[in-house]
Each structure stands twice: as C-alpha cells, then as structure tokens.
Design a protein around this motif. Structure first.
Motif, short mmCIF file in Angstrom:
data_model
loop_
_atom_site.label_atom_id
_atom_site.label_comp_id
_atom_site.label_asym_id
_atom_site.label_seq_id
_atom_site.Cartn_x
_atom_site.Cartn_y
_atom_site.Cartn_z
N ALA A 4 0.86 -1.18 0.00
CA ALA A 4 0.00 0.00 0.00
C ALA A 4 0.90 1.23 0.00
O ALA A 4 1.93 1.24 0.66
CB ALA A 4 -0.91 0.01 1.23
N VAL A 5 0.51 2.22 -0.75
CA VAL A 5 1.26 3.47 -0.80
C VAL A 5 0.38 4.54 -0.17
O VAL A 5 -0.74 4.77 -0.62
CB VAL A 5 1.63 3.84 -2.25
CG1 VAL A 5 2.40 5.15 -2.28
CG2 VAL A 5 2.45 2.73 -2.89
N ALA A 6 0.86 5.16 0.89
CA ALA A 6 0.08 6.16 1.62
C ALA A 6 0.92 7.42 1.81
O ALA A 6 2.15 7.37 1.80
CB ALA A 6 -0.36 5.60 2.96
N GLY A 7 0.25 8.52 2.00
CA GLY A 7 0.93 9.78 2.26
C GLY A 7 -0.05 10.92 2.11
O GLY A 7 -1.21 10.74 1.78
N GLY A 10 -0.73 15.16 -2.76
CA GLY A 10 0.30 15.78 -3.58
C GLY A 10 1.71 15.26 -3.35
O GLY A 10 2.67 15.81 -3.87
N SER A 11 1.84 14.18 -2.58
CA SER A 11 3.18 13.67 -2.27
C SER A 11 3.70 12.68 -3.32
O SER A 11 4.83 12.23 -3.20
CB SER A 11 3.20 13.03 -0.88
OG SER A 11 2.31 11.92 -0.85
N GLY A 12 2.90 12.32 -4.32
CA GLY A 12 3.35 11.43 -5.38
C GLY A 12 2.95 9.98 -5.19
O GLY A 12 3.55 9.09 -5.80
N LYS A 13 1.94 9.71 -4.37
CA LYS A 13 1.50 8.33 -4.12
C LYS A 13 1.13 7.60 -5.40
O LYS A 13 1.55 6.47 -5.62
CB LYS A 13 0.30 8.32 -3.18
CG LYS A 13 0.53 8.91 -1.83
CD LYS A 13 -0.73 8.93 -0.99
CE LYS A 13 -1.83 9.79 -1.54
NZ LYS A 13 -1.59 11.23 -1.50
N ILE A 35 -4.99 -1.19 -7.34
CA ILE A 35 -6.28 -0.66 -6.90
C ILE A 35 -6.14 0.84 -6.68
O ILE A 35 -5.33 1.28 -5.88
CB ILE A 35 -6.76 -1.35 -5.61
CG1 ILE A 35 -6.88 -2.86 -5.83
CG2 ILE A 35 -8.09 -0.74 -5.15
CD1 ILE A 35 -7.18 -3.64 -4.58
N ASP A 36 -6.95 1.60 -7.40
CA ASP A 36 -6.96 3.05 -7.24
C ASP A 36 -8.10 3.41 -6.30
O ASP A 36 -9.26 3.31 -6.64
CB ASP A 36 -7.15 3.74 -8.59
CG ASP A 36 -6.80 5.22 -8.54
OD1 ASP A 36 -6.75 5.78 -7.42
OD2 ASP A 36 -6.60 5.81 -9.61
#
Length: 112
Positions: A4-7, A10-13, A35-36
């Motif tokens: 999972a990509v979290a942040g 606007g951080s580029g996830k 999964i978007d």
C-alpha cells in the motif's frame, strides 16, 4: 505480497504506486492487481492506459460488500463475491499484464 502506498495529498503516491506496479510487471511478477482508491483517480494514466480505455473504468459498486451477522450477533461487512470474481467483473487490463480496479467513487457532495 500486498503493498500500500500512503501519504499526504500531492506527495506522489499515484506516481510511486504506478511505477512500482510497472516495474514489478517488467520483472515478471504475474497476477498484479493495482487498486486506485483515490477520490481523484489517476492510476490508470500512470499505468499507461490510453485515455479512450479509461472510459471503460467502472468503480466497484457497494454491492460487492454485504452485511453478515455472525453467531455472536456481531454484524460485519464481508465480500459478496470472491476476489477473483471482483477482478474479472470490475478489473480492466492495463499494459504489462496489470489488472486495474477502481474503488467506489464519490457520487455527489456529502457522499464520501
């Protein structure tokens, strides 16, 4: 493996998630599901889907979840379909053998 990509916004996830999925696909990882779940979905572009194919993306409906009551009387949300059925019905093939799923979307203000 699940990633999972979290942040913060606007951080580029989306860029990181899309590049990571494409890199894994190029290295031979099969059965990749991206999964978007963003309220402003752009993962399709990052994965290289042409704009005309993006119109085929349908968000998963709420009906993929159902309320079930267990023996103790606790109500829980469960999948109404198997993951494979969800991928088949709502996934769209993206370049590199990646399957893209779009989570539910916000229909109108206050719906999110």
């Amino acid at each position: 493996m699940k990633l999972a990509v979290a942040g913060k916004g606007g951080s580029g996830k989306t860029s990181v998630a899309g590049c990571l999925a494409r890199l894994l696909a190029r290295r031979g990882v099969s059965d990749l599901i991206a999964i978007d779940a963003d309220s402003n979905p752009n993962l399709a572009l990052t994965l290289g889907l042409p704009p005309e194919r993006m119109s085929q993306l349908c968000p998963m409906p709420r009906s993929v979840l159902e309320r079930r009551t267990d023996e103790s009387g606790k109500t829980r949300l469960s999948l109404a379909l198997t993951p494979a059925e969800i991928f088949e019905q709502y996934g769209i093939p993206a370049p590199g053998g990646i399957t893209l799923l779009l989570m539910g979307s916000v229909d109108h203000a206050g719906a999110g």
